[in-house]
Motif scaffolding. Structure first.
Motif, PDB file in Angstrom:
ATOM      1  N   GLY A 137      58.487  32.386  41.937  1.00 47.89           N
ATOM      2  CA  GLY A 137      57.822  32.822  42.416  1.00 47.89           C
ATOM      3  C   GLY A 137      57.934  34.507  42.325  1.00 47.89           C
ATOM      4  N   ILE A 138      57.618  35.480  43.261  1.00 48.30           N
ATOM      5  CA  ILE A 138      58.293  36.912  42.818  1.00 48.30           C
ATOM      6  C   ILE A 138      59.809  37.290  43.049  1.00 48.30           C
ATOM      7  CG2 ILE A 138      58.182  38.862  44.100  1.00 48.30           C
ATOM      8  CD1 ILE A 138      54.953  38.911  44.312  1.00 48.30           C
ATOM      9  N   LEU A 139      60.152  36.118  44.357  1.00 46.08           N
ATOM     10  CA  LEU A 139      61.720  36.068  44.617  1.00 46.08           C
ATOM     11  C   LEU A 139      62.417  35.975  43.800  1.00 46.08           C
ATOM     12  CD1 LEU A 139      61.755  35.686  48.105  1.00 46.08           C
ATOM     13  CD2 LEU A 139      61.781  38.088  47.490  1.00 46.08           C
ATOM     14  N   GLU A 140      62.202  34.780  42.703  1.00 46.19           N
ATOM     15  CA  GLU A 140      62.740  33.742  41.803  1.00 46.19           C
ATOM     16  C   GLU A 140      62.788  35.365  40.362  1.00 46.19           C
ATOM     17  OE1 GLU A 140      61.022  30.752  41.195  1.00 46.19           O
ATOM     18  OE2 GLU A 140      62.007  29.728  43.380  1.00 46.19           O
ATOM     19  N   LEU A 141      61.559  35.663  40.678  1.00 45.69           N
ATOM     20  CA  LEU A 141      61.451  36.359  39.241  1.00 45.69           C
ATOM     21  C   LEU A 141      62.296  37.956  39.015  1.00 45.69           C
ATOM     22  CD1 LEU A 141      60.326  37.541  36.345  1.00 45.69           C
ATOM     23  CD2 LEU A 141      58.149  38.692  37.516  1.00 45.69           C
ATOM     24  N   ALA A 142      62.725  38.680  40.515  1.00 41.48           N
ATOM     25  CA  ALA A 142      63.020  39.415  41.004  1.00 41.48           C
ATOM     26  C   ALA A 142      64.237  39.556  40.244  1.00 41.48           C
ATOM     27  CB  ALA A 142      62.605  39.996  42.250  1.00 41.48           C
ATOM     28  N   LYS A 143      64.523  37.848  41.505  1.00 42.99           N
ATOM     29  CA  LYS A 143      66.630  37.569  40.271  1.00 42.99           C
ATOM     30  C   LYS A 143      66.461  37.807  39.516  1.00 42.99           C
ATOM     31  CE  LYS A 143      70.250  35.254  42.010  1.00 42.99           C
ATOM     32  NZ  LYS A 143      71.504  36.550  43.617  1.00 42.99           N
ATOM     33  N   ALA A 144      65.870  37.118  38.758  1.00 45.26           N
ATOM     34  CA  ALA A 144      66.556  36.772  37.178  1.00 45.26           C
ATOM     35  C   ALA A 144      66.078  38.112  36.713  1.00 45.26           C
ATOM     36  CB  ALA A 144      65.225  36.393  36.578  1.00 45.26           C
ATOM     37  N   LEU A 145      65.229  38.961  36.910  1.00 43.73           N
ATOM     38  CA  LEU A 145      65.493  40.573  36.271  1.00 43.73           C
ATOM     39  C   LEU A 145      66.878  41.322  36.941  1.00 43.73           C
ATOM     40  CD1 LEU A 145      61.839  41.403  36.905  1.00 43.73           C
ATOM     41  CD2 LEU A 145      62.877  41.470  35.004  1.00 43.73           C
ATOM     42  N   VAL A 146      67.058  41.181  37.748  1.00 39.89           N
ATOM     43  CA  VAL A 146      68.462  41.756  38.567  1.00 39.89           C
ATOM     44  C   VAL A 146      69.721  41.492  37.336  1.00 39.89           C
ATOM     45  CG1 VAL A 146      70.309  42.187  40.833  1.00 39.89           C
ATOM     46  CG2 VAL A 146      67.734  42.365  40.356  1.00 39.89           C
ATOM     47  N   VAL A 147      69.265  39.886  37.365  1.00 44.36           N
ATOM     48  CA  VAL A 147      71.440  39.009  36.705  1.00 44.36           C
ATOM     49  C   VAL A 147      70.481  39.794  35.186  1.00 44.36           C
ATOM     50  CG1 VAL A 147      71.503  36.920  35.791  1.00 44.36           C
ATOM     51  CG2 VAL A 147      70.880  37.146  38.090  1.00 44.36           C
ATOM     52  N   ARG A 148      69.493  39.948  34.833  1.00 53.16           N
ATOM     53  CA  ARG A 148      69.891  40.187  33.293  1.00 53.16           C
ATOM     54  C   ARG A 148      70.184  41.549  33.019  1.00 53.16           C
ATOM     55  NH1 ARG A 148      64.227  39.968  30.005  1.00 53.16           N
ATOM     56  NH2 ARG A 148      63.428  42.113  31.221  1.00 53.16           N
ATOM     57  N   ALA A 149      69.795  42.377  34.174  1.00 55.16           N
ATOM     58  CA  ALA A 149      70.001  43.871  34.383  1.00 55.16           C
ATOM     59  C   ALA A 149      71.448  43.763  34.231  1.00 55.16           C
ATOM     60  CB  ALA A 149      69.459  44.824  35.209  1.00 55.16           C
ATOM     61  N   LYS A 150      72.079  43.243  34.711  1.00 60.84           N
ATOM     62  CA  LYS A 150      73.552  43.075  34.627  1.00 60.84           C
ATOM     63  C   LYS A 150      74.452  43.222  33.897  1.00 60.84           C
ATOM     64  CE  LYS A 150      75.835  39.392  36.967  1.00 60.84           C
ATOM     65  NZ  LYS A 150      76.108  38.725  37.672  1.00 60.84           N
ATOM     66  N   ILE A 151      74.192  41.831  32.877  1.00 56.91           N
ATOM     67  CA  ILE A 151      74.194  41.528  32.115  1.00 56.91           C
ATOM     68  C   ILE A 151      74.097  42.492  30.261  1.00 56.91           C
ATOM     69  CG2 ILE A 151      73.961  39.316  30.029  1.00 56.91           C
ATOM     70  CD1 ILE A 151      73.606  37.542  32.318  1.00 56.91           C
ATOM     71  N   LEU A 152      72.559  42.882  30.881  1.00 54.51           N
ATOM     72  CA  LEU A 152      72.400  43.499  30.232  1.00 54.51           C
ATOM     73  C   LEU A 152      73.194  44.945  29.746  1.00 54.51           C
ATOM     74  CD1 LEU A 152      68.548  42.853  29.198  1.00 54.51           C
ATOM     75  CD2 LEU A 152      69.912  42.309  27.839  1.00 54.51           C
ATOM     76  N   GLU A 153      73.731  45.206  30.444  1.00 50.07           N
ATOM     77  CA  GLU A 153      74.221  46.755  30.726  1.00 50.07           C
ATOM     78  C   GLU A 153      75.930  46.351  29.945  1.00 50.07           C
ATOM     79  OE1 GLU A 153      74.509  49.484  32.086  1.00 50.07           O
ATOM     80  OE2 GLU A 153      72.458  49.817  33.563  1.00 50.07           O
ATOM     81  N   ARG A 154      76.164  45.139  30.530  1.00 52.12           N
ATOM     82  CA  ARG A 154      77.669  44.783  29.606  1.00 52.12           C
ATOM     83  C   ARG A 154      77.713  44.927  28.358  1.00 52.12           C
ATOM     84  NH1 ARG A 154      78.258  40.832  33.842  1.00 52.12           N
ATOM     85  NH2 ARG A 154      80.008  41.494  35.710  1.00 52.12           N
ATOM     86  N   LEU A 155      75.928  44.606  28.063  1.00 50.38           N
ATOM     87  CA  LEU A 155      75.862  44.670  26.355  1.00 50.38           C
ATOM     88  C   LEU A 155      75.261  45.745  25.619  1.00 50.38           C
ATOM     89  CD1 LEU A 155      74.315  41.352  25.609  1.00 50.38           C
ATOM     90  CD2 LEU A 155      76.176  41.786  24.711  1.00 50.38           C
ATOM     91  N   GLY A 156      75.665  46.904  26.409  1.00 53.07           N
ATOM     92  CA  GLY A 156      75.424  48.363  26.289  1.00 53.07           C
ATOM     93  C   GLY A 156      74.152  48.645  25.773  1.00 53.07           C
ATOM     94  N   ASP A 157      72.940  47.274  26.473  1.00 51.48           N
ATOM     95  CA  ASP A 157      71.972  47.671  26.579  1.00 51.48           C
ATOM     96  C   ASP A 157      71.068  48.470  27.702  1.00 51.48           C
ATOM     97  OD1 ASP A 157      68.650  47.461  26.045  1.00 51.48           O
ATOM     98  OD2 ASP A 157      69.040  45.346  25.077  1.00 51.48           O
TER      99      ASP A 157
END
Length: 222
Positions: free
Chosen positions: A165-185
């Protein structure tokens, strides 16, 4: 609305309920609660689907303890009737709730129950529901394996695009963003946050949008 009644409940592309228990306007926790109070007689499949709908509504509304109890009920019902897809759906949420509350060992146990494997949590071939790799990403991130966490988060986003669903996709995108920030991407992280914001821009419940997006908004303000 009473005039907008569908005879099919569609939670995700994978989870559908072909009986008229929910109207198209049933998108709040109060209305979702109605779904599990209806008389399904012995239709355990219908009751398990209703529990999944209700559990998801509770999770995104912030009622985590009640969501956890509801998904436990869903997992029990789906195991009883042999409904593998809904069982994985419920276990994925239970794993994510455990991971977000710091109960990493319990989260890993739920992931293994969902995948039937005790191997690497980020092995994408075992996952058929976005919430399971999302839970794995959360566990791996907390344990300091950021690269593996990013792989799991990428998988979660991909699966959410296909059947979430939309909320699940948005949640996944936010979690991915947080992790990618730590990797410098930072570029991909910013794109993920922007997409999540766009998805939630039309969300009728501002509180739900705020609960999904706080990490992204915090990053923007840094």
């Amino acid at each position: 609305l009473p005039t907008q009644v569908s005879t099919e409940t569609r939670l995700t592309n994978e989870i559908r309920l072909d009986i008229p228990i929910l109207s198209a306007a049933m998108d709040t926790v109060t209305e979702a609660r109605l779904a599990i109070t209806l008389d399904f007689d012995n239709a355990l499949q219908a009751r398990s689907a209703a529990c999944c709908i209700y559990g998801s509504a509770l999770y995104f509304s912030g009622s985590i303890d009640e969501a956890q109890a509801t998904f436990r009920r869903a997992a029990q019902l789906t195991e009883k009737i042999g409904d593998r897809r809904r069982r994985i759906y419920a276990l994925g949420y239970l794993a994510l709730i455990a991971a977000e509350s710091g109960q990493l060992a319990h989260a890993e146990d739920q992931i293994r129950r969902a995948t039937g494997s005790s191997s690497d949590l980020a092995e994408g071939e075992h996952f058929i529901n976005a919430m399971v790799p999302l839970a794995a990403a959360t566990v791996l991130d907390v344990r300091g394996d950021t690269t593996a966490a990013a792989d799991a988060a990428h998988l979660a986003v991909g699966l959410a695009r296909k059947g979430g669903g939309i909320l699940e996709l948005a949640k996944a995108l936010v979690v991915r963003a947080k992790i990618l920030e730590r990797l410098g991407d930072h570029e991909t992280a910013a794109a993920s946050r922007s997409e999540a914001s766009a998805l939630l821009g039309g969300c009728a419940d501002a509180d739900i949008a705020q609960r999904v997006l706080p990490t992204a908004q915090h990053r923007k303000s840094v």
